[in-house]
Scaffold this motif. Structure first.
Motif, mmCIF file in Angstrom:
data_model
loop_
_atom_site.group_PDB
_atom_site.id
_atom_site.type_symbol
_atom_site.label_atom_id
_atom_site.label_comp_id
_atom_site.label_asym_id
_atom_site.label_seq_id
_atom_site.Cartn_x
_atom_site.Cartn_y
_atom_site.Cartn_z
ATOM 1 N N ILE A 108 7.926 20.853 50.350
ATOM 2 C CA ILE A 108 7.764 22.219 49.487
ATOM 3 C C ILE A 108 8.792 23.300 49.560
ATOM 4 N N VAL A 109 9.265 23.772 48.582
ATOM 5 C CA VAL A 109 9.950 25.661 48.830
ATOM 6 C C VAL A 109 9.502 25.955 47.919
ATOM 7 N N CYS A 110 9.661 27.090 48.891
ATOM 8 C CA CYS A 110 9.057 28.523 47.457
ATOM 9 C C CYS A 110 9.309 30.213 48.582
ATOM 10 N N SER A 111 10.062 30.313 47.446
ATOM 11 C CA SER A 111 10.899 31.194 47.681
ATOM 12 C C SER A 111 9.879 32.827 48.180
ATOM 13 N N MET A 112 9.680 33.590 49.150
ATOM 14 C CA MET A 112 9.465 34.750 49.972
ATOM 15 C C MET A 112 9.849 36.248 48.598
ATOM 16 N N ASN A 113 9.826 35.955 47.562
ATOM 17 C CA ASN A 113 10.134 37.362 47.183
ATOM 18 C C ASN A 113 9.349 36.868 45.985
ATOM 19 N N GLU A 114 9.373 37.264 44.553
ATOM 20 C CA GLU A 114 8.019 37.608 43.966
ATOM 21 C C GLU A 114 7.571 36.870 43.214
ATOM 22 N N ASP A 115 8.584 35.948 43.561
ATOM 23 C CA ASP A 115 7.785 34.475 43.053
ATOM 24 C C ASP A 115 6.837 33.529 43.687
ATOM 25 N N PHE A 116 6.593 34.393 45.229
ATOM 26 C CA PHE A 116 5.505 33.524 46.029
ATOM 27 C C PHE A 116 4.043 33.798 45.003
ATOM 28 N N ASN A 117 4.251 32.414 45.419
ATOM 29 C CA ASN A 117 2.322 32.558 44.323
ATOM 30 C C ASN A 117 1.636 30.881 45.784
ATOM 31 N N LEU A 118 0.619 31.634 45.936
ATOM 32 C CA LEU A 118 -0.633 30.737 46.882
ATOM 33 C C LEU A 118 -0.751 29.629 45.727
ATOM 34 N N ASN A 119 -0.636 29.402 44.408
ATOM 35 C CA ASN A 119 -1.749 28.892 44.024
ATOM 36 C C ASN A 119 -1.005 27.280 43.654
ATOM 37 N N ARG A 120 0.509 28.174 43.393
ATOM 38 C CA ARG A 120 1.185 26.763 42.852
ATOM 39 C C ARG A 120 1.572 25.915 43.905
ATOM 40 N N ILE A 121 2.092 26.352 45.326
ATOM 41 C CA ILE A 121 1.760 26.110 46.532
ATOM 42 C C ILE A 121 0.436 24.647 46.849
ATOM 43 N N GLU A 122 -0.634 25.267 46.506
ATOM 44 C CA GLU A 122 -2.096 24.999 46.493
ATOM 45 C C GLU A 122 -2.157 23.246 45.869
ATOM 46 N N ARG A 123 -1.049 23.793 44.521
ATOM 47 C CA ARG A 123 -0.799 22.337 43.569
ATOM 48 C C ARG A 123 -0.226 21.482 44.167
ATOM 49 N N PHE A 124 1.476 21.959 44.492
ATOM 50 C CA PHE A 124 2.232 21.341 44.989
ATOM 51 C C PHE A 124 1.219 20.337 46.188
ATOM 52 N N LEU A 125 0.822 21.064 47.156
ATOM 53 C CA LEU A 125 -0.625 20.581 48.042
ATOM 54 C C LEU A 125 -0.588 18.972 47.686
ATOM 55 N N SER A 126 -1.869 19.702 46.599
ATOM 56 C CA SER A 126 -2.624 18.100 46.241
ATOM 57 C C SER A 126 -1.615 17.069 46.014
ATOM 58 N N LEU A 127 -0.505 17.481 44.909
ATOM 59 C CA LEU A 127 0.079 15.991 44.529
ATOM 60 C C LEU A 127 0.356 15.385 46.125
ATOM 61 N N VAL A 128 0.943 16.073 46.881
ATOM 62 C CA VAL A 128 1.994 15.253 47.761
ATOM 63 C C VAL A 128 0.751 14.851 48.295
ATOM 64 N N ASN A 129 -0.731 15.991 48.977
ATOM 65 C CA ASN A 129 -1.455 14.613 49.772
ATOM 66 C C ASN A 129 -2.696 14.290 48.976
ATOM 67 N N GLU A 130 -2.537 13.760 47.913
ATOM 68 C CA GLU A 130 -2.784 12.855 47.042
ATOM 69 C C GLU A 130 -1.931 10.950 47.538
ATOM 70 N N ALA A 131 -0.795 11.653 46.992
ATOM 71 C CA ALA A 131 0.058 10.338 47.818
ATOM 72 C C ALA A 131 0.607 10.157 49.169
ATOM 73 N N GLU A 132 -0.583 11.078 50.077
ATOM 74 C CA GLU A 132 -0.490 10.786 51.247
ATOM 75 C C GLU A 132 0.853 10.765 51.849
ATOM 76 N N ALA A 133 1.399 12.071 51.549
ATOM 77 C CA ALA A 133 3.114 12.115 51.655
ATOM 78 C C ALA A 133 2.569 12.871 52.489
ATOM 79 N N GLU A 134 3.709 13.376 54.320
ATOM 80 C CA GLU A 134 3.388 14.792 54.911
ATOM 81 C C GLU A 134 4.170 15.363 54.904
ATOM 82 N N PRO A 135 3.244 16.545 54.293
ATOM 83 C CA PRO A 135 3.616 18.309 53.612
ATOM 84 C C PRO A 135 4.219 19.018 54.517
ATOM 85 N N VAL A 136 5.582 19.463 54.036
ATOM 86 C CA VAL A 136 6.101 20.737 54.840
ATOM 87 C C VAL A 136 6.263 21.965 54.394
#
Ligand SMILES: Nc1nc2c(ncn2[C@@H]2O[C@H](COP(=O)(O)OP(=O)(O)OP(=O)(O)O)[C@@H](O)[C@H]2O)c(=O)[nH]1
Ligand SMILES: [Mg+2]
Ligand SMILES: [Zn+2]
Length: 346
Positions: A108-136
């Motif tokens: 799950i790629v997120c850049s460390m600038n003004e686009d950094f967004n924890l809400n979005r990371i949580e959204r992607f994590l939900s998608l990945v966890n639902e599939a039971e894939a390993e998130p990094v």
């Protein structure tokens, strides 16, 4: 196009092998979808590339899927997926859209600038966890951030077991940090918003400019997405990596478990709430709200949890309604068709 020398390199696992019947053991040719467009699929058998023209009778298939070909190398059947990423299609479409299948690990790629967004990371994590894939979680553009550690801490504060790495996608030495995840037979999907460096990362891993990146895009007028197709690419070290177009909108649907896993801290607090059906909004004796007040839980995280749950429930119920309607319509057509056949037969 990459040449895969064996199907193990392509990510073939016992899970797929076990699905073969005795006849299929003898005759069927397994192939994996490595690219797709509207009218055709590009599949690879480990020794050759096959173009499959999509026909209405075929099931919906997506990059990463394993299928069986008959002796004439025509599509025979789709194998059951080990994992699947999907979302509600963007816009007003009441449809589930498959994103990719049989993914083991998601960067799950997120850049460390003004686009950094924890809400979005949580959204992607939900998608990945639902599939039971390993998130990094990969925090990109480390060369432009003065304090990468702060970003890593913010991500790990979501869940201390979460892996987060700061990387410069343009630099091979920095990208080498990812080698523990790159193994033969393992399929990695790179997901994240547009412009975060997904294709740049893949090019650096490959050591060549295979994928177009925003830096070398000639015409910007077509929109802000540089990558427009998903493609599964073989890595020298073994393993496969899937480049995906940046997803502007990932509306969650059929993703309740994924949200629960992503927010397991909130779910644990919730077990202590006075009422078993507590909504954690205004109820007395709410252990979740207590955790917010004591500083153990971020209000932002709770707000995002509520938001994702509401969105998921709404999307899942409208998709279910749509499926029921489609089924009823299918039955109606089938009935009228058989009636008209009966009449004609008379
Ligand atoms: N300085 C710096 N620039 C980066 C880094 N990663 C990507 N870039 C630049 O950011 C721009 C966008 O990178 P891409 O790799 O095209 O982004 P993408 O995520 O593939 O975007 P889409 O294909 O549109 O989804 C390019 O100009 C890259 O050179 C990084 O770690 N550091
Ligand atoms: Mg790209
Ligand atoms: Zn509560």
């Amino acid at each position: 196009m990459s040449i895969f020398t064996s199907i193990t390199e392509l990510g073939w696992q016992t899970y797929f092998q076990q699905q073969l019947s005795l006849d299929e053991w003898d005759d069927a040719i397994p192939a994996r979808i490595i690219e797709q467009n509207k009218s055709e699929l590009i599949a690879n058998t480990g020794s050759e590339t096959i173009v499959i023209i999509l026909l209405p009778a075929m099931p919906e298939m997506v990059v990463g899927d394993w299928l069986l070909l008959d002796t004439n190398k025509n599509f025979s059947r789709l194998l059951e997926r080990k994992t699947c990423f999907s979302r509600k299609a963007a816009g007003n479409k009441l449809k589930k859209q498959l994103i990719s299948a049989n993914i083991d690990t998601a960067f799950i790629v997120c850049s460390m600038n003004e686009d950094f967004n924890l809400n979005r990371i949580e959204r992607f994590l939900s998608l990945v966890n639902e599939a039971e894939a390993e998130p990094v979680v990969l925090l990109s553009k480390s060369d432009q951030a003065s304090n990468p550690e702060d970003f890593i801490h913010k991500v790990q504060a979501l869940d201390s077991s979460l892996i987060a790495e700061a990387i410069n996608c343009l630099d091979a030495t920095s990208v080498a940090k990812l080698s523990p995840w790159i193994k033969e037979g393992v399929t990695i999907a790179v997901i994240g918003s547009s412009g975060v460096g997904k294709s740049t990362l893949i090019n650096t891993l490959l050591g060549e400019q295979r994928q177009d990146t925003a830096g070398i895009r000639e015409d910007d007028s077509k929109g802000r997405h540089t990558t427009t197709r998903r493609s599964l690419i073989a890595l020298k070290e073994g393993g496969l990596i899937l480049d995906t177009p940046g997803m502007r909108e990932i509306q969650l649907a059929d993703c309740k478990e994924g949200i629960a896993t992503t927010f397991s801290d909130i779910e644990a607090f919730a077990e202590q709430c006075r009422f078993s059906d507590c909504q954690h909004l205004t109820e007395p004796g709410c252990a979740v709200l207590k955790a917010v007040n004591s500083g153990e839980l971020d209000q932002r995280r709770l707000d995002n949890y509520h938001k994702l749950l509401r969105e998921e429930a709404l999307n899942s119920s409208s998709l279910a309604e749509r499926r029921a309607k489609d089924k009823a319509l299918g039955k109606y057509y089938k009935n009228t068709l058989s009636k008209s056949h009966e009449l004609k037969g008379r």
